[in-house]
Design a protein around this motif. Structure first.
Motif, PDB file in Angstrom:
ATOM      1  N   LYS A 166      11.450  -4.045  -5.579  1.00 29.88           N
ATOM      2  CA  LYS A 166      11.143  -5.332  -6.106  1.00 29.88           C
ATOM      3  C   LYS A 166      10.086  -6.071  -5.225  1.00 29.88           C
ATOM      4  O   LYS A 166       9.538  -6.714  -5.832  1.00 29.88           O
ATOM      5  CB  LYS A 166      12.512  -5.981  -6.438  1.00 29.88           C
ATOM      6  N   LEU A 167      10.560  -6.169  -4.227  1.00 33.19           N
ATOM      7  CA  LEU A 167       9.793  -6.941  -3.138  1.00 33.19           C
ATOM      8  C   LEU A 167       8.151  -6.504  -3.309  1.00 33.19           C
ATOM      9  O   LEU A 167       7.428  -7.613  -3.284  1.00 33.19           O
ATOM     10  CB  LEU A 167      10.077  -6.801  -1.852  1.00 33.19           C
ATOM     11  N   ILE A 168       7.951  -5.241  -3.400  1.00 36.21           N
ATOM     12  CA  ILE A 168       6.664  -4.632  -3.557  1.00 36.21           C
ATOM     13  C   ILE A 168       5.967  -5.354  -4.688  1.00 36.21           C
ATOM     14  O   ILE A 168       4.937  -5.640  -4.915  1.00 36.21           O
ATOM     15  CB  ILE A 168       6.427  -3.300  -3.288  1.00 36.21           C
ATOM     16  N   THR A 190       5.623   3.983   4.660  1.00 34.96           N
ATOM     17  CA  THR A 190       6.869   3.972   5.048  1.00 34.96           C
ATOM     18  C   THR A 190       7.032   3.202   6.179  1.00 34.96           C
ATOM     19  O   THR A 190       6.081   2.772   6.860  1.00 34.96           O
ATOM     20  CB  THR A 190       7.169   5.486   5.299  1.00 34.96           C
ATOM     21  N   ASN A 191       8.259   2.866   6.584  1.00 36.27           N
ATOM     22  CA  ASN A 191       8.508   2.095   7.906  1.00 36.27           C
ATOM     23  C   ASN A 191       7.813   3.136   9.006  1.00 36.27           C
ATOM     24  O   ASN A 191       7.446   2.293   9.878  1.00 36.27           O
ATOM     25  CB  ASN A 191      10.222   2.115   8.095  1.00 36.27           C
ATOM     26  N   LYS A 192       7.992   4.183   9.068  1.00 39.83           N
ATOM     27  CA  LYS A 192       7.441   4.923  10.235  1.00 39.83           C
ATOM     28  C   LYS A 192       5.836   4.768  10.058  1.00 39.83           C
ATOM     29  O   LYS A 192       5.511   4.557  11.196  1.00 39.83           O
ATOM     30  CB  LYS A 192       7.802   6.640  10.013  1.00 39.83           C
ATOM     31  N   GLN A 193       5.168   4.870   9.007  1.00 39.31           N
ATOM     32  CA  GLN A 193       4.043   4.677   9.052  1.00 39.31           C
ATOM     33  C   GLN A 193       3.263   3.004   9.352  1.00 39.31           C
ATOM     34  O   GLN A 193       2.424   3.033  10.177  1.00 39.31           O
ATOM     35  CB  GLN A 193       3.444   4.856   7.479  1.00 39.31           C
ATOM     36  N   LYS A 217       0.686  -1.316   0.221  1.00 35.07           N
ATOM     37  CA  LYS A 217      -0.006   0.025  -0.114  1.00 35.07           C
ATOM     38  C   LYS A 217       0.833   1.286   0.060  1.00 35.07           C
ATOM     39  O   LYS A 217       0.408   2.287  -0.125  1.00 35.07           O
ATOM     40  CB  LYS A 217      -0.879   0.043   1.134  1.00 35.07           C
ATOM     41  N   GLY A 218       2.128   1.144  -0.174  1.00 38.15           N
ATOM     42  CA  GLY A 218       3.117   2.234  -0.048  1.00 38.15           C
ATOM     43  C   GLY A 218       3.519   2.753   1.292  1.00 38.15           C
ATOM     44  O   GLY A 218       3.944   4.039   1.378  1.00 38.15           O
TER      45      GLY A 218
END
Length: 207
Positions: free
Chosen positions: A200-202, A167-170, A164-165
């Protein structure tokens, strides 16, 4: 009496004319021709049709939407996709919406006539190049399934948020964990999948 009643849908006038000649010479009756999906739908109100030959990429209403509408309103009408496009999205959507066959335009007149005959006899017809794409899609799905089987429930949650895009913080805020813990989980996902690049993982996870 004609063998089958056919409606042709394509935005290329020369192709429509060629198909009309070829199919008419082989005992079929062309009951209508349209250059887009909306025009095609208007034909079905007052024209008999056993099978529709449908292109996919047209201005206005394209073939994908048209196939869905035809199948919902006219259950007995068969549909043969005849197109130059065979990318993953076109193939999966056309088949999911009910297409009975999928041929490429360079297949040749014998293949097109043969496909119509087979479809009218209750068989599905798929171009060999399209079958190769379908096989690749199936393999990709199996690989993605294997990825999910090897990771923990928490890692699955993180994978879902990655697609879903987030970030690590989110992700940390969403799951009420620290950013450090998120990084550790993502490192574990990298190790288990063999994919050590976030983008690539996404892509792989989205399948």
């Amino acid at each position: 009496m004609s063998k089958y009643k056919v409606i042709l849908v394509d935005d290329e006038p020369l192709l429509l004319e060629s198909l009309e000649i070829i199919l008419s010479m082989n005992g079929m009756e062309i009951t209508g021709m349209a250059r887009d999906g909306a025009e095609a739908l208007s034909l079905f109100w007052d024209r008999q049709c056993d099978i529709a030959l449908v292109d996919l990429n047209m201005k206005g209403m394209g073939g994908i939407e048209l196939i869905e509408k035809i199948k919902k309103a006219y259950h007995n009408v068969k549909i043969l996709v005849l197109t130059t496009f065979y990318d993953d999205e076109y193939i999966t959507k056309a088949i999911a919406n009910g297409a009975d066959g999928y041929l490429l335009k360079d297949s040749g007149k014998a293949a097109i006539i043969g496909a119509i005959e087979q479809i009218m006899q209750g068989r599905n017809v798929i171009d060999s190049k399209v079958m190769e794409r379908i096989a690749l899609l199936m393999n990709k799905r199996e690989e993605n399934q294997a990825i999910y089987e090897n990771i923990t429930d928490r890692e699955k949650e993180i994978c879902s948020l990655l697609t879903k895009g987030f970030t690590n913080k989110q992700i940390a805020r969403e799951l009420y964990i620290s950013e450090g813990t998120v990084k550790n989980h993502i490192s574990s996902i990298y190790d288990k999948t063999g994919i050590h690049d976030r983008a690539k993982l996404i892509i792989e996870l989205r399948g």
